[in-house]
Motif scaffolding. Sequence first.
Motif, PDB file in Angstrom:
ATOM      1  N   LEU A 125     -13.511  11.578   9.684  1.00 44.27           N
ATOM      2  CA  LEU A 125     -12.487  11.635   8.633  1.00 44.27           C
ATOM      3  C   LEU A 125     -11.260  12.405   9.114  1.00 44.27           C
ATOM      4  O   LEU A 125     -10.136  12.034   8.806  1.00 44.27           O
ATOM      5  CB  LEU A 125     -13.051  12.292   7.373  1.00 44.27           C
ATOM      6  CG  LEU A 125     -14.028  11.448   6.576  1.00 44.27           C
ATOM      7  CD1 LEU A 125     -14.676  12.274   5.476  1.00 44.27           C
ATOM      8  CD2 LEU A 125     -13.343  10.229   5.989  1.00 44.27           C
ATOM      9  N   LEU A 126     -11.491  13.458   9.868  1.00 43.47           N
ATOM     10  CA  LEU A 126     -10.369  14.236  10.410  1.00 43.47           C
ATOM     11  C   LEU A 126      -9.534  13.380  11.356  1.00 43.47           C
ATOM     12  O   LEU A 126      -8.305  13.395  11.303  1.00 43.47           O
ATOM     13  CB  LEU A 126     -10.900  15.482  11.123  1.00 43.47           C
ATOM     14  CG  LEU A 126      -9.864  16.474  11.636  1.00 43.47           C
ATOM     15  CD1 LEU A 126      -8.988  16.979  10.502  1.00 43.47           C
ATOM     16  CD2 LEU A 126     -10.546  17.629  12.332  1.00 43.47           C
ATOM     17  N   LYS A 127     -10.189  12.606  12.199  1.00 39.01           N
ATOM     18  CA  LYS A 127      -9.454  11.695  13.097  1.00 39.01           C
ATOM     19  C   LYS A 127      -8.656  10.684  12.291  1.00 39.01           C
ATOM     20  O   LYS A 127      -7.521  10.363  12.633  1.00 39.01           O
ATOM     21  CB  LYS A 127     -10.428  10.957  14.019  1.00 39.01           C
ATOM     22  CG  LYS A 127     -10.925  11.790  15.168  1.00 39.01           C
ATOM     23  CD  LYS A 127     -11.751  10.913  16.094  1.00 39.01           C
ATOM     24  CE  LYS A 127     -13.005  11.630  16.493  1.00 39.01           C
ATOM     25  NZ  LYS A 127     -13.933  10.807  17.227  1.00 39.01           N
ATOM     26  N   ALA A 128      -9.259  10.184  11.199  1.00 44.85           N
ATOM     27  CA  ALA A 128      -8.567   9.205  10.354  1.00 44.85           C
ATOM     28  C   ALA A 128      -7.333   9.797   9.695  1.00 44.85           C
ATOM     29  O   ALA A 128      -6.370   9.098   9.408  1.00 44.85           O
ATOM     30  CB  ALA A 128      -9.520   8.676   9.278  1.00 44.85           C
ATOM     31  N   ALA A 129      -7.346  11.113   9.492  1.00 40.80           N
ATOM     32  CA  ALA A 129      -6.204  11.788   8.879  1.00 40.80           C
ATOM     33  C   ALA A 129      -5.255  12.347   9.943  1.00 40.80           C
ATOM     34  O   ALA A 129      -4.487  13.264   9.689  1.00 40.80           O
ATOM     35  CB  ALA A 129      -6.691  12.912   7.974  1.00 40.80           C
ATOM     36  N   ASP A 130      -5.337  11.788  11.161  1.00 39.82           N
ATOM     37  CA  ASP A 130      -4.473  12.187  12.281  1.00 39.82           C
ATOM     38  C   ASP A 130      -4.704  13.607  12.748  1.00 39.82           C
ATOM     39  O   ASP A 130      -3.794  14.273  13.218  1.00 39.82           O
ATOM     40  CB  ASP A 130      -2.988  12.002  11.929  1.00 39.82           C
ATOM     41  CG  ASP A 130      -2.647  10.543  11.702  1.00 39.82           C
ATOM     42  OD1 ASP A 130      -3.264   9.684  12.362  1.00 39.82           O
ATOM     43  OD2 ASP A 130      -1.795  10.271  10.852  1.00 39.82           O
ATOM     44  N   GLY A 131      -5.921  14.072  12.627  1.00 38.32           N
ATOM     45  CA  GLY A 131      -6.255  15.404  13.115  1.00 38.32           C
ATOM     46  C   GLY A 131      -6.747  15.332  14.543  1.00 38.32           C
ATOM     47  O   GLY A 131      -6.930  14.255  15.094  1.00 38.32           O
ATOM     48  N   PRO A 132      -6.975  16.486  15.169  1.00 38.43           N
ATOM     49  CA  PRO A 132      -7.485  16.489  16.535  1.00 38.43           C
ATOM     50  C   PRO A 132      -8.895  15.909  16.593  1.00 38.43           C
ATOM     51  O   PRO A 132      -9.656  16.034  15.642  1.00 38.43           O
ATOM     52  CB  PRO A 132      -7.486  17.965  16.913  1.00 38.43           C
ATOM     53  CG  PRO A 132      -7.474  18.714  15.629  1.00 38.43           C
ATOM     54  CD  PRO A 132      -6.794  17.825  14.630  1.00 38.43           C
ATOM     55  N   ALA A 133      -9.221  15.277  17.692  1.00 36.22           N
ATOM     56  CA  ALA A 133     -10.523  14.647  17.835  1.00 36.22           C
ATOM     57  C   ALA A 133     -11.627  15.683  17.932  1.00 36.22           C
ATOM     58  O   ALA A 133     -12.696  15.511  17.391  1.00 36.22           O
ATOM     59  CB  ALA A 133     -10.530  13.758  19.071  1.00 36.22           C
TER      60      ALA A 133
END
Length: 198
Positions: A125-133
């Motif tokens: 979900l974090l990746k989907a929200a443009d967060g760090p992998a």
Amino acid sequence: MAERRTRRGTGSDLSRTTAARAAAIAEQLHHECSILLELYRKTENFPADVADSRLVSVPPPSSQLDTRDKLWRLHSALLQCRTLLERAIAKEEEELGGGKKGEYENQKKMVKERLSLLLINTGELLKAADGPAVLTPSLEGLELNGPTILFELKLWVYRIFKEVDYWTKMTITTLKGLPSVIVKESARTTRARRSTWR
């Protein structure tokens, strides 16, 4: 044309599935934490209100945080919880002796595995929200070594279980309040698929 519509629906379904799966895992983990806490409390004769201070260190919650920041805060806290839980399990083995089998040991293992699964899903979900992998939580200030006095060690383990329970509840609340994650992930998936169709 029909094929495009079907694909678009599938991408949206997958996005909803990621958030729904994370929420479902968090709810299951919360249930398992409750059982673990009850087992431990009965074994050690702790009152229900013991050890309510926080062990995990993340920025305080704020309505000003955007979706990515809320997910980062949550994911960072869960990573710290897993580090603490792994250390508590190892410390219990070292200081209290291993080999105990039964409901408590099985429950502890289940909580650890479910927490790892929740971390994978919140990471997606974090990746989907443009967060760090990949996030590396700050371990500064975490009580990783644990006390050496037996009672304090048992209390420290209990506090860690309570911390996992607390952050699991926070995960459920946060995920239920973030429909924008689903929308953003869905939009990105749709854009990516459209570009491959052309």
